[in-house]
Design an enzyme around this catalytic site. Structure first.
Site, PDB file in Angstrom:
ATOM      1  N   SER A  14       0.815  -1.206   0.000  1.00 27.77           N
ATOM      2  CA  SER A  14       0.000   0.000   0.000  1.00 27.77           C
ATOM      3  C   SER A  14       0.855   1.265   0.000  1.00 27.77           C
ATOM      4  O   SER A  14       1.954   1.307   0.557  1.00 27.77           O
ATOM      5  CB  SER A  14      -0.947   0.025   1.207  1.00 27.77           C
ATOM      6  N   TYR A  44      -2.617   0.380  10.513  1.00 29.51           N
ATOM      7  CA  TYR A  44      -2.438   0.105   9.081  1.00 29.51           C
ATOM      8  C   TYR A  44      -1.198   0.822   8.556  1.00 29.51           C
ATOM      9  O   TYR A  44      -0.358   0.213   7.876  1.00 29.51           O
ATOM     10  CB  TYR A  44      -3.680   0.561   8.315  1.00 29.51           C
ATOM     11  N   LYS A  52       2.104  -1.429   7.398  1.00 29.77           N
ATOM     12  CA  LYS A  52       2.453  -1.390   5.979  1.00 29.77           C
ATOM     13  C   LYS A  52       3.853  -0.810   5.772  1.00 29.77           C
ATOM     14  O   LYS A  52       4.594  -1.249   4.874  1.00 29.77           O
ATOM     15  CB  LYS A  52       1.408  -0.582   5.198  1.00 29.77           C
TER      16      LYS A  52
END
Length: 259
Positions: A135, A148, A152
């Site tokens: 991402s 998140y 990531k």
């Protein structure tokens, strides 16, 4: 990395980007595609859509033994392992320890488990490829979702480490770093009017998963470490590297503008 005649494993392949990649790899002439997902029925539907060159495997990527089992397929050992499964938390400082643990397990440790499972065999055979879905959040953070963003970023760091240590042994690595993609994950965020979804919508185009899969095929052929379905992410990352203080201030203003 040309996918034709290669054996490919894709995790998180029952829907979204994973499904699109599995279908595209099959269309590119892969010798076999392993469709792995916790959603067994969804994985089976994708494998059925592909046909005889695909098989579905129920896989919980947070369990190392289940990831390790993907190193052996009826089509032969994987030439390309796509560690694509991912989850979101949707929370900031209020994220619970359980949420942090869940995201560490799926968004980072699953990549570690995959590398442990397939890299030694790839080195033995003289080469192989890892594609990790990380991402844009891993490079430029993620408004609204602390676990998140952090997991990531760690996933990209791990991919860099693998590349540094195994490139000369024939193992190539790419990280897939899209922004907005039309998936169930994003649609839920839009329906809930979540800060993360608003940030994604304000940052660039929302791509179809099939378009992302096309960029993946091109990026693998060029063997680029960073694969950017949204080219602007490369510009954002450069601005961050050039002047971190200015970038952080700009991101803070951006987040405030979304409130």
């Amino acid at each position: 990395m040309r996918v034709r005649d290669k054996v490919v494993v894709v995790t998180g392949a029952a829907s979204g980007i994973g499904r699109a990649m599995a279908l595209r790899f099959a269309a590119e002439g892969a010798a076999g595609v392993v469709v792995a997902d916790l959603d067994e029925a969804g994985a089976g539907a994708v494998a059925k859509e592909i046909g005889d060159r695909a098989m579905a495997v129920r896989t919980d990527v947070s369990v190392e033994a289940e990831v390790a089992a993907l190193a052996e397929t009826p089509f032969g050992p994987p030439d390309l392992f796509c560690s694509n499964a991912g989850v979101i938390a949707g929370h900031g400082l209020e994220a619970t320890d359980q949420e942090w643990d869940s995201l560490w397990s799926v968004n980072l440790r699953a990549h570690v488990y995959a590398a442990r499972a397939v890299v030694p065999g790839m080195v033995e055979r003289g080469g192989g490829y890892l594609l990790n879905t990380c991402s844009a959040a891993g490079l430029i953070s993620c408004p609204g979702d602390a676990p998140y963003a952090v997991t990531k970023a760690a996933a990209i760091s791990f991919a860099e480490w693998v590349s540094i240590h195994y490139a000369t042994k024939g193992v190539k690595v790419s990280v897939l770093c899209p922004q907005g993609v039309r998936t169930a994950m994003l649609e839920r965020g839009v329906a809930e009017d979540h800060l993360t979804a608003r940030a994604v919508g304000a940052s660039g185009a929302i791509l179809d998963p099939a378009d992302v899969a096309g960029t993946v095929v091109e990026g693998l052929a060029a063997e680029r470490f960073h694969i950017f379905p949204h080219p602007e992410v490369a510009d954002f990352a450069r601005r961050k590297a050039d002047d971190p203080d200015r970038w952080l201030a700009g991101m803070a203003r951006f987040v405030d503008s979304l409130s």
